[in-house]
Design a protein around this motif. Sequence first.
Motif, PDB file in Angstrom:
ATOM      1  N   SER A  93       0.838  -1.194   0.000  1.00 55.15           N
ATOM      2  CA  SER A  93       0.000   0.000   0.000  1.00 55.15           C
ATOM      3  C   SER A  93       0.869   1.239   0.000  1.00 55.15           C
ATOM      4  O   SER A  93       1.779   1.389   0.806  1.00 55.15           O
ATOM      5  N   GLN A  94       0.560   2.156  -0.898  1.00 60.30           N
ATOM      6  CA  GLN A  94       1.304   3.415  -0.943  1.00 60.30           C
ATOM      7  C   GLN A  94       0.739   4.437   0.046  1.00 60.30           C
ATOM      8  O   GLN A  94       1.303   5.508   0.222  1.00 60.30           O
ATOM      9  N   TRP A  95      -0.392   4.113   0.657  1.00 65.20           N
ATOM     10  CA  TRP A  95      -1.021   5.086   1.556  1.00 65.20           C
ATOM     11  C   TRP A  95      -1.650   4.307   2.707  1.00 65.20           C
ATOM     12  O   TRP A  95      -2.846   4.025   2.729  1.00 65.20           O
ATOM     13  N   ALA A 144       5.565  -0.207  -7.359  1.00 64.98           N
ATOM     14  CA  ALA A 144       4.132   0.077  -7.365  1.00 64.98           C
ATOM     15  C   ALA A 144       3.809   1.035  -8.519  1.00 64.98           C
ATOM     16  O   ALA A 144       2.904   0.791  -9.303  1.00 64.98           O
ATOM     17  N   PHE A 145       4.549   2.136  -8.603  1.00 63.39           N
ATOM     18  CA  PHE A 145       4.402   3.128  -9.685  1.00 63.39           C
ATOM     19  C   PHE A 145       2.991   3.690  -9.771  1.00 63.39           C
ATOM     20  O   PHE A 145       2.549   4.120 -10.841  1.00 63.39           O
ATOM     21  N   GLY A 146       2.265   3.654  -8.661  1.00 64.77           N
ATOM     22  CA  GLY A 146       0.903   4.186  -8.661  1.00 64.77           C
ATOM     23  C   GLY A 146      -0.163   3.103  -8.616  1.00 64.77           C
ATOM     24  O   GLY A 146      -1.326   3.394  -8.357  1.00 64.77           O
ATOM     25  N   SER A 147       0.220   1.844  -8.834  1.00 64.74           N
ATOM     26  CA  SER A 147      -0.800   0.783  -8.933  1.00 64.74           C
ATOM     27  C   SER A 147      -1.153   0.169  -7.583  1.00 64.74           C
ATOM     28  O   SER A 147      -1.991  -0.716  -7.514  1.00 64.74           O
ATOM     29  N   THR A 152      -5.458   3.767 -13.949  1.00 65.64           N
ATOM     30  CA  THR A 152      -5.121   4.397 -12.669  1.00 65.64           C
ATOM     31  C   THR A 152      -3.849   5.225 -12.808  1.00 65.64           C
ATOM     32  O   THR A 152      -3.318   5.413 -13.894  1.00 65.64           O
ATOM     33  N   TYR A 153      -3.391   5.724 -11.681  1.00 63.52           N
ATOM     34  CA  TYR A 153      -2.154   6.505 -11.644  1.00 63.52           C
ATOM     35  C   TYR A 153      -0.985   5.644 -12.095  1.00 63.52           C
ATOM     36  O   TYR A 153      -0.894   4.487 -11.725  1.00 63.52           O
ATOM     37  N   MET A 154      -0.115   6.219 -12.889  1.00 66.10           N
ATOM     38  CA  MET A 154       1.150   5.553 -13.203  1.00 66.10           C
ATOM     39  C   MET A 154       2.199   6.639 -13.398  1.00 66.10           C
ATOM     40  O   MET A 154       2.005   7.558 -14.181  1.00 66.10           O
ATOM     41  N   ARG A 155       3.263   6.506 -12.704  1.00 62.43           N
ATOM     42  CA  ARG A 155       4.398   7.442 -12.671  1.00 62.43           C
ATOM     43  C   ARG A 155       4.219   8.689 -13.557  1.00 62.43           C
ATOM     44  O   ARG A 155       4.332   8.612 -14.763  1.00 62.43           O
ATOM     45  N   ALA A 156       4.008   9.829 -12.895  1.00 62.28           N
ATOM     46  CA  ALA A 156       3.656  11.091 -13.564  1.00 62.28           C
ATOM     47  C   ALA A 156       2.443  10.870 -14.478  1.00 62.28           C
ATOM     48  O   ALA A 156       2.533  11.026 -15.698  1.00 62.28           O
ATOM     49  N   PRO A 157       1.314  10.479 -13.863  1.00 59.82           N
ATOM     50  CA  PRO A 157       0.146  10.009 -14.617  1.00 59.82           C
ATOM     51  C   PRO A 157      -0.311  11.001 -15.694  1.00 59.82           C
ATOM     52  O   PRO A 157      -0.569  10.602 -16.825  1.00 59.82           O
ATOM     53  N   SER A 158      -0.412  12.262 -15.346  1.00 61.84           N
ATOM     54  CA  SER A 158      -0.873  13.265 -16.296  1.00 61.84           C
ATOM     55  C   SER A 158       0.302  13.906 -17.022  1.00 61.84           C
ATOM     56  O   SER A 158       0.243  14.174 -18.224  1.00 61.84           O
ATOM     57  N   ASP A 188       7.787   2.761   1.942  1.00 66.53           N
ATOM     58  CA  ASP A 188       8.892   2.719   0.994  1.00 66.53           C
ATOM     59  C   ASP A 188       8.534   1.706  -0.075  1.00 66.53           C
ATOM     60  O   ASP A 188       8.542   0.514   0.163  1.00 66.53           O
ATOM     61  N   MET A 189       8.161   2.187  -1.260  1.00 62.96           N
ATOM     62  CA  MET A 189       7.758   1.234  -2.315  1.00 62.96           C
ATOM     63  C   MET A 189       8.962   0.855  -3.182  1.00 62.96           C
ATOM     64  O   MET A 189       8.811   0.481  -4.340  1.00 62.96           O
ATOM     65  N   GLY A 190      10.153   1.000  -2.571  1.00 64.02           N
ATOM     66  CA  GLY A 190      11.374   0.705  -3.302  1.00 64.02           C
ATOM     67  C   GLY A 190      12.113   1.974  -3.667  1.00 64.02           C
ATOM     68  O   GLY A 190      13.156   1.944  -4.318  1.00 64.02           O
ATOM     69  N   LEU A 226       1.116   9.701   2.145  1.00 67.99           N
ATOM     70  CA  LEU A 226       1.078   8.997   0.862  1.00 67.99           C
ATOM     71  C   LEU A 226       2.475   8.866   0.252  1.00 67.99           C
ATOM     72  O   LEU A 226       3.199   9.856   0.138  1.00 67.99           O
ATOM     73  N   ALA A 227       2.812   7.635  -0.137  1.00 71.99           N
ATOM     74  CA  ALA A 227       4.007   7.419  -0.953  1.00 71.99           C
ATOM     75  C   ALA A 227       3.567   7.474  -2.410  1.00 71.99           C
ATOM     76  O   ALA A 227       3.434   6.458  -3.075  1.00 71.99           O
ATOM     77  N   GLY A 228       3.303   8.665  -2.888  1.00 67.36           N
ATOM     78  CA  GLY A 228       2.823   8.848  -4.259  1.00 67.36           C
ATOM     79  C   GLY A 228       2.874  10.325  -4.570  1.00 67.36           C
ATOM     80  O   GLY A 228       3.050  11.155  -3.675  1.00 67.36           O
ATOM     81  N   GLY A 229       2.728  10.649  -5.839  1.00 67.77           N
ATOM     82  CA  GLY A 229       2.829  12.048  -6.224  1.00 67.77           C
ATOM     83  C   GLY A 229       4.188  12.634  -5.847  1.00 67.77           C
ATOM     84  O   GLY A 229       4.326  13.848  -5.668  1.00 67.77           O
ATOM     85  N   SER A 230       5.186  11.776  -5.693  1.00 67.34           N
ATOM     86  CA  SER A 230       6.550  12.205  -5.326  1.00 67.34           C
ATOM     87  C   SER A 230       6.563  13.068  -4.072  1.00 67.34           C
ATOM     88  O   SER A 230       7.344  14.011  -3.974  1.00 67.34           O
ATOM     89  N   GLY A 241      10.567  11.334  -7.283  1.00 67.28           N
ATOM     90  CA  GLY A 241      10.076  10.129  -7.972  1.00 67.28           C
ATOM     91  C   GLY A 241       9.686  10.307  -9.425  1.00 67.28           C
ATOM     92  O   GLY A 241      10.107   9.551 -10.295  1.00 67.28           O
ATOM     93  N   GLU A 242       8.870  11.298  -9.712  1.00 63.47           N
ATOM     94  CA  GLU A 242       8.218  11.316 -11.017  1.00 63.47           C
ATOM     95  C   GLU A 242       8.775  12.299 -12.035  1.00 63.47           C
ATOM     96  O   GLU A 242       8.612  12.111 -13.236  1.00 63.47           O
ATOM     97  N   VAL A 243       9.426  13.379 -11.564  1.00 66.64           N
ATOM     98  CA  VAL A 243       9.862  14.400 -12.524  1.00 66.64           C
ATOM     99  C   VAL A 243      10.769  13.803 -13.601  1.00 66.64           C
ATOM    100  O   VAL A 243      10.749  14.239 -14.754  1.00 66.64           O
TER     101      VAL A 243
HETATM  102 MO1  MOS Z   1       2.669   7.798  -8.195  1.00 69.56          MO
HETATM  103  S1  MOS Z   1       1.797   7.467 -10.019  1.00 69.56           S
HETATM  104  O1  MOS Z   1       1.754   9.102  -7.588  1.00 69.56           O
HETATM  105  O2  MOS Z   1       2.629   6.413  -7.299  1.00 69.56           O
END
Ligand code: MOS
Length: 697
Positions: free
Chosen positions: A197-199, A228-231, A335-341, A454-456, A492-496, A662-664
């Motif tokens: 879980s990222q969150w 995970a990359f958002g998944s 779903t979200y995937m590394r820099a989704p938008s 820590d998703m890696g 949240l471990a997401g959105g960098s 993470g995403e930039v």
């Molecule tokens: Mo990232 S796509 O916010 O895990």
Amino acid sequence: MNQVMGTAVNRKDGFAKVTGQATYTAEHALSGLVHGYLVTSAIAKGQIRLISTQKAEQAPGVLAIVTYKNRPKIFTPANDFRQSKLNEARLPLSDDQIHYAGQIIAFVVAETVEQARDAAQLIIIEYDIQPPLIHPQQTRYESLPDVEFSKGNVETATTAVTIEATYTTAKELHAAMEPHAIIAHWQEDSLTVYEGSQWVRLHQRTYAELFGLPAEKVRLVTPYIGGAFGSKCFPWAYSILCAAVARTIKRPLKLAVTRRQLTTNTGHRAATEQTLKVAAIPDGKLVALDHRVKTYTSFADRFIVDCTATTPVLYAAPNLRLQQHLGILNVPTPTYMRAPSENPGMWALESAMDELAWKLNIDPVELRLNNETTTHQRSNLPFAAKHFAECLRVGANQFGWRDRALQPRSLTRNGQLIGWGMAAATFPAMRGNTTVKVRLLPDGTVHVLTAGNDMGTGAYTMVAITAAAALGVPVEKVKVELGDSLFPDGGLAGGSQMTASLAPAVLQACQDVLQKANCTTANAACAALKQSGRAAFEAIASFAPKEDAQKWAFQSWGAHFCEVMVDEAIGRVQVTRWVSVMDIGRVMNAKAAASQVRGSVIMGIGAALMEECHLDPNSGYPVVYDLATYHYPTHADIPRIDVTFVGKPDLTFNSLGVRGVGEVGITGVAAAVANAIYHATGKRFRNLPITPEKLMA
Ligand code: MOS
């Protein structure tokens, strides 16, 4: 603070991972564990006319078979980011309707996974089939007013030089090394969930809502995640079902989603179609940017990829228009995937800027430098820090950009065409509320606990570095525990945003520990502990974004430069050189940060040249089904990637001036590759991935 911050620190979790001691979700050994297996739809649209489980129920070892007819009670959660969140709003096995191929239609539980899989084959299913909408061209599109933005008039902007073109990206899969899995364990009315879980705390609250429990009755355990990359942000349908069925059978239940079933049950990056118009006067000043986008969602949820997100961020355009349309297809929920938008959006923008530079006969680096904007053109807020120009200049210098050949097809090596390309990178800097607990023990050990994750990506190490720096102790003395909902909410471990959100709380908690000890150093505090006989000094501190969100726009920046070698005879592109320069605020761990950018560049090269989840046009089922059929880069495809950081702390953003990385790094990568291919071959490719058959066409 000591000197550790910003140096290259090895992973805290590295040894455990390479020696197999790190316990991933499916590896938690619980006694009495039984196993689940998913049965998924073979058709993309229609309804189940008949589903017969009689024979399957008689199969050896079978404990339960659940379909829409006997699904256990699940409550509908609030499903918003404040309280709870699902990856797919439609609850699993809600009814007999099929919305996409690969949708879960039954769940089998048996003593062993082989027995469950075997019994699954004995279920008889008949469908009433309807013609599905599979291809993005088949659906109607509705406009998204939230995305819409306009200033000036892009239509009447009269100008000498215009590029207008349509760029597409392919449906991509996250393809994380660790497949999705869950173990659900009920004891009376308490639920323990082992799941990536990222969150962590949001995940916990979501399960609590699904089962009508107070949050304290649910514990989420997720110490290690293999990508995970958002998944892995929120529970998917498979996890909801597994937890629900575990409750009825009163046994700990494990479900490891198969590679094949991952392709339809754990999200994907939606394909996009983007039409971009860029117009400039002949000296290179932009007069108009017009970005119109089409994306799709599923019938089971409404997921939006806002490809226009970064269009108002990099370059000033007096006439600017952003528009997006959404279609609905009989495909799994994206779903979200590394820099989704931002990643698909930057593919179009940075390709179009390159096309414009060629048409204007201006260096693409100069074109970008000449058009920088100091404000976000949607909010009109000034950027707190923008060292984009420095990224461009340093990158160009390192790469030797000035010496490039000025015409396409003018560089060759060993009979192959060589091309150089560049593109910008940018991603919003985000941050959220976090809380951490820090304990200092008499022997100088520092213990940091938080339900961050820590998703890696290096969060264990980042937390240790922050505590070590704040307390003046070696990194080795810091013990970090993450990924358990028993710990304080780590966000949240997401959105960098994990580093930007967690590091300031760790710093504050460490300072509070020293204050409680009435000491200025950890050494003195330890001596005080020994004298007093106390077990520890302890502090809990939180980080919350300040009001300055109203005053500033926060964004990370970068530039990519690359070289490709093209063998036109066989349509092969090899990326032979890569330079990335990133402005991410303060760098916490030089090694991990560079690794993050390298990972992003690799993923971007995959998107540029290989990655595509093809669907069978009739069944709608993915024709890729494992890590061999889903083509992504291997070591042989990737050159040395040189990563440099600007490294200037962004102290308006948080107390450490750190923005996250993470995403930039992935944004702009595919465009840089395509731009280099254009330089090599003189051919402009606007549809990803740029595969051999396209190159040879
Ligand atoms: Mo990232 S796509 O916010 O895990």
